[in-house]
Design a protein around this motif. Sequence first.
Motif, PDB file in Angstrom:
ATOM      1  N   TRP A  84     -18.069  13.048  11.981  1.00  0.00           N
ATOM      2  CA  TRP A  84     -17.706  11.637  12.125  1.00  0.00           C
ATOM      3  C   TRP A  84     -17.045  11.116  10.849  1.00  0.00           C
ATOM      4  O   TRP A  84     -16.116  10.306  10.907  1.00  0.00           O
ATOM      5  CB  TRP A  84     -18.933  10.795  12.459  1.00  0.00           C
ATOM      6  N   LEU A  85     -17.513  11.586   9.712  1.00  0.00           N
ATOM      7  CA  LEU A  85     -16.896  11.197   8.448  1.00  0.00           C
ATOM      8  C   LEU A  85     -15.460  11.706   8.375  1.00  0.00           C
ATOM      9  O   LEU A  85     -14.548  10.970   7.956  1.00  0.00           O
ATOM     10  CB  LEU A  85     -17.708  11.761   7.279  1.00  0.00           C
ATOM     11  N   VAL A  86     -15.248  12.942   8.795  1.00  0.00           N
ATOM     12  CA  VAL A  86     -13.906  13.528   8.797  1.00  0.00           C
ATOM     13  C   VAL A  86     -12.983  12.733   9.718  1.00  0.00           C
ATOM     14  O   VAL A  86     -11.842  12.400   9.353  1.00  0.00           O
ATOM     15  CB  VAL A  86     -13.971  15.003   9.244  1.00  0.00           C
ATOM     16  N   ALA A  87     -13.464  12.404  10.915  1.00  0.00           N
ATOM     17  CA  ALA A  87     -12.649  11.632  11.857  1.00  0.00           C
ATOM     18  C   ALA A  87     -12.298  10.262  11.280  1.00  0.00           C
ATOM     19  O   ALA A  87     -11.158   9.789  11.414  1.00  0.00           O
ATOM     20  CB  ALA A  87     -13.395  11.467  13.185  1.00  0.00           C
ATOM     21  N   GLY A  88     -13.272   9.632  10.623  1.00  0.00           N
ATOM     22  CA  GLY A  88     -13.023   8.324  10.032  1.00  0.00           C
ATOM     23  C   GLY A  88     -11.983   8.372   8.924  1.00  0.00           C
ATOM     24  O   GLY A  88     -11.116   7.494   8.832  1.00  0.00           O
ATOM     25  N   ILE A  89     -12.054   9.392   8.079  1.00  0.00           N
ATOM     26  CA  ILE A  89     -11.081   9.536   6.994  1.00  0.00           C
ATOM     27  C   ILE A  89      -9.674   9.715   7.558  1.00  0.00           C
ATOM     28  O   ILE A  89      -8.720   9.082   7.090  1.00  0.00           O
ATOM     29  CB  ILE A  89     -11.453  10.720   6.086  1.00  0.00           C
ATOM     30  N   CYS A  90      -9.541  10.564   8.559  1.00  0.00           N
ATOM     31  CA  CYS A  90      -8.223  10.807   9.165  1.00  0.00           C
ATOM     32  C   CYS A  90      -7.663   9.522   9.776  1.00  0.00           C
ATOM     33  O   CYS A  90      -6.472   9.218   9.622  1.00  0.00           O
ATOM     34  CB  CYS A  90      -8.322  11.894  10.229  1.00  0.00           C
ATOM     35  N   ALA A  91      -8.507   8.770  10.476  1.00  0.00           N
ATOM     36  CA  ALA A  91      -8.050   7.535  11.116  1.00  0.00           C
ATOM     37  C   ALA A  91      -7.656   6.488  10.081  1.00  0.00           C
ATOM     38  O   ALA A  91      -6.633   5.794  10.243  1.00  0.00           O
ATOM     39  CB  ALA A  91      -9.141   6.992  12.039  1.00  0.00           C
ATOM     40  N   VAL A  92      -8.448   6.351   9.005  1.00  0.00           N
ATOM     41  CA  VAL A  92      -8.132   5.374   7.962  1.00  0.00           C
ATOM     42  C   VAL A  92      -6.838   5.747   7.247  1.00  0.00           C
ATOM     43  O   VAL A  92      -6.010   4.872   6.939  1.00  0.00           O
ATOM     44  CB  VAL A  92      -9.297   5.261   6.952  1.00  0.00           C
ATOM     45  N   CYS A  93      -6.642   7.038   6.983  1.00  0.00           N
ATOM     46  CA  CYS A  93      -5.397   7.483   6.341  1.00  0.00           C
ATOM     47  C   CYS A  93      -4.191   7.127   7.200  1.00  0.00           C
ATOM     48  O   CYS A  93      -3.170   6.645   6.687  1.00  0.00           O
ATOM     49  CB  CYS A  93      -5.441   8.987   6.082  1.00  0.00           C
ATOM     50  N   ASP A  94      -4.300   7.351   8.506  1.00  0.00           N
ATOM     51  CA  ASP A  94      -3.200   7.000   9.405  1.00  0.00           C
ATOM     52  C   ASP A  94      -2.934   5.496   9.364  1.00  0.00           C
ATOM     53  O   ASP A  94      -1.776   5.056   9.329  1.00  0.00           O
ATOM     54  CB  ASP A  94      -3.530   7.430  10.836  1.00  0.00           C
ATOM     55  N   LEU A  95      -3.993   4.696   9.399  1.00  0.00           N
ATOM     56  CA  LEU A  95      -3.845   3.238   9.355  1.00  0.00           C
ATOM     57  C   LEU A  95      -3.106   2.814   8.088  1.00  0.00           C
ATOM     58  O   LEU A  95      -2.149   2.017   8.152  1.00  0.00           O
ATOM     59  CB  LEU A  95      -5.212   2.569   9.408  1.00  0.00           C
ATOM     60  N   LEU A  96      -3.511   3.325   6.938  1.00  0.00           N
ATOM     61  CA  LEU A  96      -2.902   2.928   5.669  1.00  0.00           C
ATOM     62  C   LEU A  96      -1.450   3.385   5.578  1.00  0.00           C
ATOM     63  O   LEU A  96      -0.581   2.641   5.097  1.00  0.00           O
ATOM     64  CB  LEU A  96      -3.708   3.505   4.501  1.00  0.00           C
ATOM     65  N   LEU A  97      -1.169   4.582   6.055  1.00  0.00           N
ATOM     66  CA  LEU A  97       0.197   5.111   5.984  1.00  0.00           C
ATOM     67  C   LEU A  97       1.132   4.331   6.906  1.00  0.00           C
ATOM     68  O   LEU A  97       2.248   3.961   6.515  1.00  0.00           O
ATOM     69  CB  LEU A  97       0.204   6.599   6.333  1.00  0.00           C
ATOM     70  N   VAL A  98       0.701   4.097   8.141  1.00  0.00           N
ATOM     71  CA  VAL A  98       1.544   3.355   9.093  1.00  0.00           C
ATOM     72  C   VAL A  98       1.741   1.920   8.617  1.00  0.00           C
ATOM     73  O   VAL A  98       2.863   1.392   8.652  1.00  0.00           O
ATOM     74  CB  VAL A  98       0.920   3.379  10.504  1.00  0.00           C
ATOM     75  N   ALA A  99       0.663   1.291   8.166  1.00  0.00           N
ATOM     76  CA  ALA A  99       0.764  -0.100   7.708  1.00  0.00           C
ATOM     77  C   ALA A  99       1.689  -0.223   6.504  1.00  0.00           C
ATOM     78  O   ALA A  99       2.482  -1.169   6.419  1.00  0.00           O
ATOM     79  CB  ALA A  99      -0.626  -0.634   7.360  1.00  0.00           C
ATOM     80  N   SER A 100       1.618   0.739   5.573  1.00  0.00           N
ATOM     81  CA  SER A 100       2.497   0.688   4.405  1.00  0.00           C
ATOM     82  C   SER A 100       3.949   0.882   4.809  1.00  0.00           C
ATOM     83  O   SER A 100       4.849   0.258   4.236  1.00  0.00           O
ATOM     84  CB  SER A 100       2.087   1.754   3.386  1.00  0.00           C
ATOM     85  N   GLY A 101       4.186   1.739   5.818  1.00  0.00           N
ATOM     86  CA  GLY A 101       5.553   1.935   6.295  1.00  0.00           C
ATOM     87  C   GLY A 101       6.109   0.699   6.963  1.00  0.00           C
ATOM     88  O   GLY A 101       7.241   0.280   6.699  1.00  0.00           O
ATOM     89  N   VAL A 102       5.307   0.085   7.838  1.00  0.00           N
ATOM     90  CA  VAL A 102       5.757  -1.114   8.550  1.00  0.00           C
ATOM     91  C   VAL A 102       5.930  -2.282   7.576  1.00  0.00           C
ATOM     92  O   VAL A 102       6.887  -3.060   7.671  1.00  0.00           O
ATOM     93  CB  VAL A 102       4.760  -1.476   9.666  1.00  0.00           C
ATOM     94  N   ALA A 103       5.023  -2.407   6.613  1.00  0.00           N
ATOM     95  CA  ALA A 103       5.091  -3.527   5.671  1.00  0.00           C
ATOM     96  C   ALA A 103       6.211  -3.370   4.664  1.00  0.00           C
ATOM     97  O   ALA A 103       6.774  -4.361   4.186  1.00  0.00           O
ATOM     98  CB  ALA A 103       3.760  -3.654   4.926  1.00  0.00           C
ATOM     99  N   GLY A 104       6.569  -2.122   4.335  1.00  0.00           N
ATOM    100  CA  GLY A 104       7.594  -1.897   3.313  1.00  0.00           C
ATOM    101  C   GLY A 104       8.951  -1.550   3.876  1.00  0.00           C
ATOM    102  O   GLY A 104       9.936  -2.270   3.668  1.00  0.00           O
ATOM    103  N   ILE A 105       9.015  -0.466   4.638  1.00  0.00           N
ATOM    104  CA  ILE A 105      10.297   0.012   5.159  1.00  0.00           C
ATOM    105  C   ILE A 105      10.791  -0.863   6.297  1.00  0.00           C
ATOM    106  O   ILE A 105      11.983  -1.170   6.383  1.00  0.00           O
ATOM    107  CB  ILE A 105      10.167   1.476   5.624  1.00  0.00           C
ATOM    108  N   GLY A 106       9.877  -1.288   7.176  1.00  0.00           N
ATOM    109  CA  GLY A 106      10.287  -2.083   8.325  1.00  0.00           C
ATOM    110  C   GLY A 106      11.050  -3.346   7.966  1.00  0.00           C
ATOM    111  O   GLY A 106      12.192  -3.547   8.397  1.00  0.00           O
ATOM    112  N   PRO A 107      10.467  -4.251   7.160  1.00  0.00           N
ATOM    113  CA  PRO A 107      11.182  -5.477   6.793  1.00  0.00           C
ATOM    114  C   PRO A 107      12.465  -5.214   6.016  1.00  0.00           C
ATOM    115  O   PRO A 107      13.452  -5.958   6.172  1.00  0.00           O
ATOM    116  CB  PRO A 107      10.160  -6.211   5.917  1.00  0.00           C
ATOM    117  N   LEU A 108      12.489  -4.172   5.196  1.00  0.00           N
ATOM    118  CA  LEU A 108      13.698  -3.835   4.438  1.00  0.00           C
ATOM    119  C   LEU A 108      14.848  -3.490   5.378  1.00  0.00           C
ATOM    120  O   LEU A 108      15.991  -3.906   5.167  1.00  0.00           O
ATOM    121  CB  LEU A 108      13.408  -2.662   3.502  1.00  0.00           C
ATOM    122  N   ILE A 109      14.517  -2.767   6.420  1.00  0.00           N
ATOM    123  CA  ILE A 109      15.549  -2.350   7.372  1.00  0.00           C
ATOM    124  C   ILE A 109      16.005  -3.514   8.243  1.00  0.00           C
ATOM    125  O   ILE A 109      17.208  -3.713   8.473  1.00  0.00           O
ATOM    126  CB  ILE A 109      15.015  -1.198   8.242  1.00  0.00           C
TER     127      ILE A 109
END
Length: 207
Positions: free
Chosen positions: A37-62
């Motif tokens: 469960w810890l492994v699953a949580g880490i993977c899910a949180v990493c995806d959340l942070l990576l996608v959010a950083s992309g949408v917040a940074g690259i998305g508005p720039l484009i």
Amino acid sequence: MGNSLLHGLLIGASLIVAIGAQNAFVLRQGLRREHGWLVAGICAVCDLLLVASGVAGIGPLITSSAVVLLLARWGGVAWLVWQALVAFKRVARPESIALAMNHVPETGVSLASAKPVVIATLGVTLLNPHVYLDTVVMLGIIGGQQSSPAGFVAGASLASLIWFFGLVGLAHWLSPRLQDPRWWQGIDITVGAIMLLIAWQLATRAL
């Protein structure tokens, strides 16, 4: 927001269900009952942070430039079509989760020690260059073009939560089935179809 959340859910799911070291690692930890469960949580949180950083940074720039937006739009269409073709190619040459497990690092720990598991999980998740192309760049571009970027991030994050926690929770039931290449053929056909559908919607929606 509903459409953006659905797009995030479908595209996010299409990206994470492909056979790979991360999925094999999560499934194996679930089978061995070593902090699954810890492994699953880490993977899910990493995806959340990576996608959010992309949408917040690259998305508005484009989206701030009509020319860049046009290039990103058709670049996203091309990428989605290419990913669909890759998925359909895997249908002709299916693998099983057992093959992917051969390339997963051993943790070599007991149930009492979580630190090595956390390090191994972060390594499997973050040391793969493709994860940044898929989440930060491409999902950032696609998410930035949605009517509700936050909804898109929520959908993609929900896909990660469902998939990773589902792998752990259903590990014993899934393991013998995921070793059958026919299951992955069905998954890849579905993935390819979703990719083509989203590519069509991205290509035909008004700017």
